[in-house]
Design a protein around this motif. Structure first.
Motif: not given
Length: 312
Positions: A241-243, A246, A282, A285-286, A291-292
């Motif tokens: 995942s993006y989270e 990050a 990162q 992706m932003e 989201d992944s």
């Protein structure tokens, strides 16, 4: 056949056979061996515009080992592609002469567009069913990052190469150990401008799946997945995942080089540039809205091999 990918940070070898035609259109290559050495060919290129003599020598030593392996395995066809660093250098002729003398074939200094298309070919073959098209394939190298959008059926729709590789961004911005917040902010801003320009050329925001290639991505994914010993089979097609990306990026940028070297899956030659590579991932992706990311261990090296097979 043997494929060699010589980039800004590493030089890699794939010796493989084509799959049996009866295996179907998505069958992978039949690997005989894969090797990788960190040679940092692009050392200082962003600043000097030239390949350093010691970097050419490091590359020669690794290439001589590959040449011996190629001869031992009875390879019939060889293609070597050289990418960002050797495109940018004023003394690229010195590099070409070294390769011809060491390997016996001339390196092809491929354009950013061709680099992107080879990466796409290598990456999308064999993607799992839950990786829906269209794909945004992103190959984070040492000197440049390629962005390619397309799908398996119709191929590449658009491709672009931007000069935001992990070595280039580290040399340009991330000088502290660990880098300061102002250095990170400058790198982030530089990367964001380049990613936005790339997304004006390729419709990456329309992609259903982001596929990430090369050592920066696979290292971040290995850390995110808690892998304690580098295992390509666990990393290939893992989705993160993006989270989580990050979180790992922030951790890497807050570490000293010595702390990054202590990470079990960290290649010693990548420890000083992985923070910049993770930041490229990162920010991309932003800016693209992904989201992944799905990691692929198959990339430009596999694309080079497929290109050899397609001409037989």
């Amino acid at each position: 056949m043997a494929a060699i990918d010589c980039g800004t940070n590493s030089i890699r070898l794939l010796v493989a056979d084509l799959p049996d035609p009866s295996a179907g259109p998505t069958a992978p290559l039949v690997d005989v061996c894969r090797r990788m050495e960190i040679v940092r060919l692009g050392q200082g290129v962003d600043r000097t515009g030239q390949l350093a003599p010691e970097a050419i020598e490091r590359t020669r030593v690794a290439l001589a080992e590959y040449a011996a392996e190629i001869e031992k395995l009875g390879v019939e066809r060889v293609r070597m592609c050289a990418t960002s660093a050797s495109r940018d250098a004023r003394n690229a002729a010195d590099f070409r002469t070294m390769v011809e003398q060491t390997l016996g074939v001339a390196p092809e200094v491929v354009s950013g567009d061709e680099e992107a298309r080879l990466s796409f070919t290598g990456a999308v073959r064999g993607l799992p069913a839950d990786a829906r098209p269209p794909y945004l394939v992103m190959d984070i190298g040492g000197g440049s990052t390629e962005f390619v959008v397309g799908d398996r059926d119709t191929g590449v729709r658009a491709a672009v190469s931007m000069d935001i590789g992990c070595v280039r961004m580290t040399e340009r911005h991330l000088h502290g150990d660990p880098p300061g917040l102002d250095e990170i902010a400058a790198a982030r801003a530089d990367i964001a401008v380049a990613v936005d320009r790339a997304l004006e050329v390729v419709p990456g925001r329309e992609a259903a799946t982001l596929v990430g290639l090369a050592g920066s991505v696979t290292t971040v994914v290995a850390i995110a997945e808690g892998i304690t010993e580098y295992d390509p089979s666990r990393i290939h097609h893992a989705r993160v995942s993006y989270e989580r990306v990050a979180e790992v990026t922030a951790e890497l940028l807050a570490m000293s080089r010595e702390q990054r070297l202590a990470i079990p899956v960290m290649h010693p030659g990548r420890a000083d540039v992985i923070g910049a590579g993770a930041l490229v991932l990162q920010v991309a992706m932003e800016r693209s809205g992904a989201d992944s990311v799905v990691a692929s261990e198959h990339d430009i090296l596999d694309g080079i091999a497929w290109s050899i097979g397609s001409t037989e």
